[in-house]
Design a protein around this motif. Structure first.
Motif, PDB file in Angstrom:
ATOM      1  N   GLY A 102      55.358  66.404  84.220  1.00 22.48           N
ATOM      2  CA  GLY A 102      54.566  65.367  84.864  1.00 22.48           C
ATOM      3  C   GLY A 102      54.302  64.244  83.882  1.00 22.48           C
ATOM      4  N   ARG A 103      53.076  63.726  83.902  1.00 21.76           N
ATOM      5  CA  ARG A 103      52.737  62.649  82.982  1.00 21.76           C
ATOM      6  C   ARG A 103      52.178  63.234  81.684  1.00 21.76           C
ATOM      7  NH1 ARG A 103      52.067  57.143  82.916  1.00 21.76           N
ATOM      8  NH2 ARG A 103      50.295  56.363  81.737  1.00 21.76           N
ATOM      9  N   SER A 104      52.884  64.201  81.163  1.00 24.09           N
ATOM     10  CA  SER A 104      52.450  64.819  79.908  1.00 24.09           C
ATOM     11  C   SER A 104      53.498  64.602  78.830  1.00 24.09           C
ATOM     12  CB  SER A 104      52.201  66.320  80.093  1.00 24.09           C
ATOM     13  OG  SER A 104      51.027  66.537  80.827  1.00 24.09           O
ATOM     14  N   MET A 105      53.047  64.704  77.603  1.00 24.16           N
ATOM     15  CA  MET A 105      53.908  64.571  76.438  1.00 24.16           C
ATOM     16  C   MET A 105      53.706  65.767  75.514  1.00 24.16           C
ATOM     17  SD  MET A 105      53.190  60.538  75.621  1.00 24.16           S
ATOM     18  CE  MET A 105      54.001  60.645  74.023  1.00 24.16           C
ATOM     19  N   VAL A 106      54.645  65.929  74.601  1.00 22.00           N
ATOM     20  CA  VAL A 106      54.570  67.023  73.637  1.00 22.00           C
ATOM     21  C   VAL A 106      54.490  66.423  72.233  1.00 22.00           C
ATOM     22  CG1 VAL A 106      55.745  69.040  72.687  1.00 22.00           C
ATOM     23  CG2 VAL A 106      55.882  68.570  75.141  1.00 22.00           C
ATOM     24  N   LEU A 107      53.510  66.847  71.468  1.00 20.72           N
ATOM     25  CA  LEU A 107      53.392  66.439  70.068  1.00 20.72           C
ATOM     26  C   LEU A 107      53.920  67.565  69.190  1.00 20.72           C
ATOM     27  CD1 LEU A 107      49.790  64.895  70.031  1.00 20.72           C
ATOM     28  CD2 LEU A 107      51.977  63.768  70.554  1.00 20.72           C
ATOM     29  N   THR A 108      54.798  67.220  68.248  1.00 22.77           N
ATOM     30  CA  THR A 108      55.347  68.243  67.354  1.00 22.77           C
ATOM     31  C   THR A 108      55.128  67.834  65.900  1.00 22.77           C
ATOM     32  OG1 THR A 108      57.598  67.297  67.219  1.00 22.77           O
ATOM     33  CG2 THR A 108      57.121  68.743  69.076  1.00 22.77           C
ATOM     34  N   HIS A 128      40.078  67.288  70.585  1.00 23.50           N
ATOM     35  CA  HIS A 128      40.469  66.762  71.898  1.00 23.50           C
ATOM     36  C   HIS A 128      40.970  67.870  72.824  1.00 23.50           C
ATOM     37  CE1 HIS A 128      39.985  62.551  70.754  1.00 23.50           C
ATOM     38  NE2 HIS A 128      40.457  62.900  69.581  1.00 23.50           N
ATOM     39  N   ASP A 129      40.881  69.099  72.350  1.00 25.59           N
ATOM     40  CA  ASP A 129      41.234  70.266  73.168  1.00 25.59           C
ATOM     41  C   ASP A 129      42.652  70.152  73.730  1.00 25.59           C
ATOM     42  OD1 ASP A 129      40.831  72.740  74.321  1.00 25.59           O
ATOM     43  OD2 ASP A 129      39.982  71.913  76.178  1.00 25.59           O
ATOM     44  N   VAL A 130      43.608  69.834  72.856  1.00 25.44           N
ATOM     45  CA  VAL A 130      45.004  69.775  73.295  1.00 25.44           C
ATOM     46  C   VAL A 130      45.857  70.705  72.427  1.00 25.44           C
ATOM     47  CG1 VAL A 130      44.800  67.406  74.122  1.00 25.44           C
ATOM     48  CG2 VAL A 130      45.621  67.828  71.803  1.00 25.44           C
ATOM     49  N   ARG A 131      46.993  71.088  72.982  1.00 29.45           N
ATOM     50  CA  ARG A 131      47.907  71.989  72.312  1.00 29.45           C
ATOM     51  C   ARG A 131      49.158  71.224  71.856  1.00 29.45           C
ATOM     52  NH1 ARG A 131      43.444  73.955  73.423  1.00 29.45           N
ATOM     53  NH2 ARG A 131      43.825  73.551  75.621  1.00 29.45           N
ATOM     54  N   ALA A 132      49.702  71.627  70.712  1.00 29.73           N
ATOM     55  CA  ALA A 132      50.889  70.975  70.151  1.00 29.73           C
ATOM     56  C   ALA A 132      51.860  72.044  69.650  1.00 29.73           C
ATOM     57  CB  ALA A 132      50.482  70.047  69.006  1.00 29.73           C
ATOM     58  N   ALA A 250      58.016  62.900  77.067  1.00 29.05           N
ATOM     59  CA  ALA A 250      58.437  62.534  75.719  1.00 29.05           C
ATOM     60  C   ALA A 250      58.022  63.600  74.705  1.00 29.05           C
ATOM     61  CB  ALA A 250      57.832  61.188  75.334  1.00 29.05           C
ATOM     62  N   VAL A 251      58.823  63.716  73.669  1.00 26.28           N
ATOM     63  CA  VAL A 251      58.530  64.654  72.588  1.00 26.28           C
ATOM     64  C   VAL A 251      58.418  63.846  71.292  1.00 26.28           C
ATOM     65  CG1 VAL A 251      59.302  66.688  71.308  1.00 26.28           C
ATOM     66  CG2 VAL A 251      59.836  66.469  73.752  1.00 26.28           C
ATOM     67  N   VAL A 252      57.259  63.916  70.647  1.00 26.93           N
ATOM     68  CA  VAL A 252      56.963  63.100  69.468  1.00 26.93           C
ATOM     69  C   VAL A 252      57.164  63.930  68.204  1.00 26.93           C
ATOM     70  CG1 VAL A 252      55.197  61.755  68.268  1.00 26.93           C
ATOM     71  CG2 VAL A 252      55.304  61.730  70.779  1.00 26.93           C
ATOM     72  N   LEU A 253      57.893  63.370  67.257  1.00 22.67           N
ATOM     73  CA  LEU A 253      58.120  64.024  65.963  1.00 22.67           C
ATOM     74  C   LEU A 253      57.210  63.434  64.894  1.00 22.67           C
ATOM     75  CD1 LEU A 253      59.682  65.705  63.835  1.00 22.67           C
ATOM     76  CD2 LEU A 253      61.331  63.824  63.731  1.00 22.67           C
ATOM     77  N   SER A 254      56.404  64.285  64.274  1.00 23.37           N
ATOM     78  CA  SER A 254      55.605  63.919  63.106  1.00 23.37           C
ATOM     79  C   SER A 254      55.730  65.045  62.081  1.00 23.37           C
ATOM     80  CB  SER A 254      54.129  63.737  63.483  1.00 23.37           C
ATOM     81  OG  SER A 254      53.968  62.777  64.492  1.00 23.37           O
ATOM     82  N   HIS A 255      55.096  64.869  60.945  1.00 18.80           N
ATOM     83  CA  HIS A 255      55.177  65.874  59.880  1.00 18.80           C
ATOM     84  C   HIS A 255      53.795  66.161  59.318  1.00 18.80           C
ATOM     85  CE1 HIS A 255      59.200  64.131  60.173  1.00 18.80           C
ATOM     86  NE2 HIS A 255      59.649  65.296  59.753  1.00 18.80           N
ATOM     87  N   ASP A 256      53.554  67.430  59.021  1.00 20.09           N
ATOM     88  CA  ASP A 256      52.287  67.802  58.398  1.00 20.09           C
ATOM     89  C   ASP A 256      52.532  68.377  57.005  1.00 20.09           C
ATOM     90  OD1 ASP A 256      53.493  70.048  59.545  1.00 20.09           O
ATOM     91  OD2 ASP A 256      51.591  71.118  59.749  1.00 20.09           O
ATOM     92  N   ALA A 257      53.716  68.106  56.449  1.00 23.38           N
ATOM     93  CA  ALA A 257      54.040  68.596  55.103  1.00 23.38           C
ATOM     94  C   ALA A 257      55.268  67.854  54.599  1.00 23.38           C
ATOM     95  CB  ALA A 257      54.307  70.104  55.142  1.00 23.38           C
ATOM     96  N   GLY A 258      55.653  68.164  53.368  1.00 26.09           N
ATOM     97  CA  GLY A 258      56.841  67.558  52.791  1.00 26.09           C
ATOM     98  C   GLY A 258      56.552  66.316  51.967  1.00 26.09           C
TER      99      GLY A 258
END
Ligand code: ZN
Length: 287
Positions: A102-108, A128-132, A250-258
């Motif tokens: 639907g009108r949802s996105m995925v954060l990775t 914000h009570d969301v899952r990633a 949409a699927v968003v690419l970010s990084h939490d390390a490196g």
């Protein structure tokens, strides 16, 4: 050179892949039910195709079958005894978008967990009570198992991003398998279930990564929005790249390390409420 072009596929293999492509949507549905199966003792292994089906047939046979410590020594400490990783249809391409969101996105978030930055990401997601989704590297995860548990406890999806973040297509199949297996093993030992998703480092996939990933019960997931946050372009640029790329599925690419990921952490605090205020849901692929 594109590794695909170097792979000479026999005609039967092509037919199998075509069938696998047709079955793609079905496969995703199966996958999404796999997590549920882990908690449903006695449920038939719906995600495992019968012997002779495309996933278990010629496609699987194309990978040299070597003894697998992961297969031969299933984790039993926390694992429900009925559960086994699903062998999924072998894909030729990673999933870019996820259907039915639907009108949802995925954060990775890739490359972690990192004790300097992952807690900040988790804190904002919790607020914000969301899952990633977190695609973790085994060599990071093995020393940060509390962070893995925190991810799972908050409902986030923990995926496999190889052990040491190599360019997998440059490795022999045995090495690729080891990179993926070791990481799945850390995740399974820590969380009691193996990962259902895999992302190749650098988005560098080849036939072996798809086949071995499927053999380990994982679906390949790519992305549609690359924040390029690893270049530390400035918090504002990261925010703009997410908001500009925002779209259903949409699927968003970010990084939490490196590296220094303080901009990534700060950007999330900005774009997450921005996405929500625009009416986007933030979700993870599961039933
Ligand atoms: Zn990565």
């Amino acid at each position: 050179m594109d590794a695909f072009k170097k792979d000479q596929m026999i005609p039967g293999r092509r037919a199998v892949l075509r069938i696998a492509a047709v079955l793609g949507a079905v496969g995703l549905t199966r996958l999404l039910s796999a997590g549920e199966a882990a908690h449903t003792p006695g449920r038939p292994a719906t995600a495992s195709p019968p012997a002779g089906s495309p996933a278990a047939g010629p496609g699987a046979a194309a990978v040299p079958r070597r003894p697998s410590s992961y297969r031969l020594s299933p984790m039993t400490e926390f694992q429900p005894p009925e559960y086994r990783p699903a062998r999924l249809p072998v894909r030729r391409e990673p999933l870019l978008e996820l259907p039915d969101l639907g009108r949802s996105m995925v954060l990775t978030f890739d490359d972690g967990p990192d004790p300097h930055y992952t807690p900040g990401v988790l804190k904002t997601l919790r607020r914000h009570d969301v899952r990633a989704m977190f695609f973790v590297c085994g060599e990071m995860a093995t020393g940060q198992r509390d962070l893995l548990r925190e991810m799972a406890d908050d409902g986030h999806v923990v995926g496999n991003h190889s052990w040491s973040h190599p360019e997998l297509p440059k490795l022999r199949p045995g090495r690729i398998r080891a990179e993926m297996e070791r990481t799945s093993e850390v995740i399974e030992r820590t969380l009691g279930r193996p990962p259902a998703w895999f992302r190749a480092p650098y988005g560098a996939w080849n036939r072996h990564t798809f086949e071995i990933g499927a053999d380990l019960g994982m679906e390949p997931l790519a992305w549609t929005v690359d924040t390029l946050d690893w270049k530390s372009p400035g918090t504002g640029k990261i925010v703009r790249s997410v908001m500009d790329g925002a779209a259903p599925g949409a699927v968003v690419l970010s990084h939490d390390a490196g590296g220094d990921r303080s901009q990534s952490v700060a950007a999330l605090r900005n774009y997450l409420p921005g996405l929500l205020s625009q009416g986007y849901g933030i979700t993870v692929p599961r039933p």
